[in-house]
Design a protein around this motif. Structure first.
Motif, PDB file in Angstrom:
ATOM      1  N   SER A 101      19.455   4.047  -2.303  1.00  0.00           N
ATOM      2  CA  SER A 101      20.810   3.543  -2.100  1.00  0.00           C
ATOM      3  C   SER A 101      21.582   4.582  -1.552  1.00  0.00           C
ATOM      4  N   ASP A 112      23.880  -2.021   0.943  1.00  0.00           N
ATOM      5  CA  ASP A 112      22.684  -1.327   0.118  1.00  0.00           C
ATOM      6  C   ASP A 112      21.394  -1.699   0.301  1.00  0.00           C
ATOM      7  N   VAL A 146      18.368  -1.766  -0.886  1.00  0.00           N
ATOM      8  CA  VAL A 146      17.415  -1.593  -1.716  1.00  0.00           C
ATOM      9  C   VAL A 146      16.241  -3.047  -1.834  1.00  0.00           C
ATOM     10  N   LYS A 159      20.443  -6.389  -1.111  1.00  0.00           N
ATOM     11  CA  LYS A 159      20.029  -5.537  -2.390  1.00  0.00           C
ATOM     12  C   LYS A 159      18.924  -5.922  -3.098  1.00  0.00           C
TER      13      LYS A 159
END
Lengths: 466, 466
Positions: free
Chosen positions: A136, B110, B112, B440
């Motif tokens: 992140s 982000d 992820v 994300k």
């Protein structure tokens, strides 16, 4: 007799069967199951996903390169393994070929002198990074800075006693290099009609001028030497930002602000192996770098210690806009290194570092004491709070001056003696001065000393030849 | 009978002794010496200095945090071990406490979503860094950039076919973020009397404006939207620098230069999991980031691919002056990750990534197809050279538009439905638009979809309530 024989058979059989039973018990207990070896603790396969990477790192570290080079995991590959990267003056695929007439390169402030310490502390200083480590942009607290690492920054300063950090704000940067410019932006004037005058005292680290000029902002201008500027200007109504490097690069002098206004304190070298720790520095904006603390220049990590919240937010904003925060891999590595640095109250690291520097200065001054052609900066005894004794400083650099009137370019003189230094003019001083780096590897230092000894020994020979 | 008994004793004794001999042979051969266990190969202690760090990393990775968080080696420590850092909406020391009414946070890009891939490839993607790894400022060739890593940058582009890199120059930066500003400096005018006009087409990534404005150089000014500027100005005698983001952030559109002059191509998202690879991009200055390729946003690594040598040297100079080059720890880590990325011709990584994105888009469009209140960007089939088929793009973000006239602030509407997005005005567009991040974690996406489904299901209810 027959009965005795029968008893013998019976007894032998009994004994033999008893031995059978004992063997069987040993086999059963000594193995998990019949036929399967039970592993002792030291045999337990303890690692899984990290083992391959660990084995690779150790295999590469074990490549000796004849003792005159290093192999790295990310080196160029030849025949399936990383190549040897040879020390200066060595060559060949295994770094065994010496070029005997090569120059002593004392130009760069590359702090490799600390490499042996880290090799001695291989276990504690190794770090394993998983493939999914901190993908992140942000840490759990939504910042781009590791809280645990921040804690260790506070610890090291408390331990060494070289800076007040309690109640102060910390900002990380890509080396102190990035923070120097961040600080200038943070302190600079909002009025583009009257940009801040950025100053530093000669001799000064050239990056202050390079960066300030390069970024070419409407908010600041580099205006040169602090003393000269002070002679020609008054600070009334003029916005100034003063760089103070203490100890100074190149000459190792402990310095204070001249103008007493907005000041950026560059404390890159304010550690016990370079100078006496006279007390915790307590300024509004102080910058440090890992490069000169642990020697990890390649890691690119520095930090600013800031008193004022508004300035802190500006510096943080700079880092955010410049690059959305620094690498989390770097922050993990630095944490590991600082954990080692603070062990034993810092004594292992700082004693190693100081002893190395002190010995180098002893040997250097011994060689140059025989010279009238070259002089170096004077050092004065001061009490060091960290080592709790009065001692001489052992600066990272020798600031060599060529004393003969005709030697106005000291670099040329040294070059004739196969020594490369960094010219005084790089530091806005005269070329009568040259900076020689004393923080490279032991091998580099030995070669430097050899060349200096040769040079000094020729001093009583012909002046014309030199 | 007595003779038989004697034979029995004799035979039993013989058998028993034979068994003892066999046991003894087994014991001797199975052990190095009598009484000492011989280790099988899998028991051999194979690691030394790296073992402790490897064991630590594995132990921390094994902390489950109830499956709703992560523990990291550099996390804050509580009772001797790193704390669990919980996913959004979870809390408690083991992340088992769910806040059921929490918001779906779809604000940040982000990346992820790629974490599971790296966990599945734990062995190949782990990296071990020794305490003395690359302490120097420079690599063996005196540069601050790893040649081996550069080789892998070329490899990945060749494999994916998304950029021409042969014969081009590569510069590394702290994320593409740093390179965006480096490129502006490199391309900008030398004449401070007529600074370069920096432009980007709405909707555009706000960093272009933020950085250009922040650095406040005399050499450039941010002048806004490219099309608007074009309507009001001629490029004759006016120096312009145009940002082109392709695929665009926030809407995923493939874009070209409007003005055809000095252009910085931001190709952060030009990878097969976000868009079709229509061909290798062949522009003078192209910027990429690891964040959107492998998902390692926290690593902070980007690169510029540059045609012109002069521009290359200026970009390199920027990096050098800004921070003396990027972290060598980061470069080692990135090398490791790219080695995994290129395995299997890139198919494992890009198939995983694309399948994840495709599924998310399928589910998102399915939910929003039932809505008249919200629309998202249209996607058009194009041939993808990498996957060798015609397909729809699967952009990193949904660019949501609120269609009802009264919903001119889409963020407020979504917030009422417990969804946080990024306002259109951040991208210099209207707040009728909101950007929702689709990259994300799977958990984040599920929650987003749940909230969207709830919102859409309420559409036929009272308008006043929403």
């Amino acid at each position: 007799m027959g009965k005795t024989k029968k008893y013998c058979y019976g007894l032998c059989l009994l004994i033999s069967v008893a031995i059978n039973i004992l063997f069987s018990i040993n086999l059963y207990v000594g193995e998990g199951q019949w036929g399967e070896k039970k592993h002792e603790d030291s045999c337990q396969p303890v690692l899984s996903w990290s083992e391959k990477a660990a084995a690779e790192a150790e295999a590469v570290a074990a490549i000796s390169c004849s003792g005159h080079g290093r192999a790295y995991v990310d080196g160029l590959v030849f025949e399936g393994q990383p190549v040897c990267e040879c020390f200066d003056c060595y060559g060949g695929s295994d770094c065994s070929e010496l070029s005997p007439e090569c120059f002593a390169d004392a130009d760069s402030g590359d702090p490799v002198f600390l490499e042996p310490f880290w090799m001695q502390h291989a276990t504690e200083s190794a770090v394993v990074i998983s493939g999914w480590h901190r993908m992140s942009y942000r840490y759990a607290d939504y910042t781009t800075m590791s809280k645990e690492l921040e804690n260790y920054i506070h610890k090291i300063h408390l331990l060494v006693g070289n800076a007040v950090t309690e109640g102060r704000y910390i900002v990380f940067g890509i080396g102190s290099t990035q923070l120097l410019n961040a600080a200038v932006y943070a302190l600079s004037s909002n009025k583009t009609s009257s940009p801040s005058n950025v100053l530093a005292s000669i001799p000064f680290y050239p990056m202050y001028k390079e960066q300030t000029t390069f970024f070419n902002s409407e908010s600041f201008e580099f205006e040169g030497d602090t003393y000269s500027w002070q002679s020609n200007n008054s600070t009334n109504n003029i916005d100034v930002i003063e760089f103070v490097t203490s100890p100074n690069n190149p000459d190792g002098e402990l310095k204070k602000s001249v103008l007493g206004g907005k000041t950026i304190y560059d404390h890159a070298y304010y550690w016990p192996h370079f100078t006496q720790i006279t007390g915790p520095s307590d300024h509004d904006l102080m910058i440090f770098t890992l490069s000169k603390l642990t020697g990890h220049a390649g890691t690119r990590f520095g930090w600013a210690v800031i008193k004022d919240k508004d300035i802190y937010e500006k510096v943080l904003n700079y880092i955010s806009i410049a690059d959305l925060g620094i690498s989390k891999d770097t922050q993990l590595r630095v944490l590991k290194l600082l954990k080692v640095a603070v062990e034993g109250y810092g004594k292992p690291l700082f004693e190693f570092a100081y002893n190395t520097m002190r010995e180098r200065w002893d040997r250097l001054t011994s060689v140059l004491s025989k010279s009238t052609r070259f002089s170096i900066q004077k050092r004065h005894p001061l009490h060091c709070n960290f080592f709790n004794e009065t001692r001489l400083a052992s600066p990272a650099y020798a600031w060599v001056k060529c004393e003969r009137e005709e030697d106005d370019d000291c670099g040329v003189v040294l070059e004739a003696g196969k020594i490369i230094g960094r010219a005084g003019s790089i530091f806005s001083a005269k070329d009568r001065y040259t900076r020689l780096s004393l923080i490279k590897s032991q091998y580099d230092f030995e070669l430097l000393l050899k060349r200096l000894t040769e040079l000094v020994s020729h001093e009583n020979g012909s002046i014309a030849t030199m």
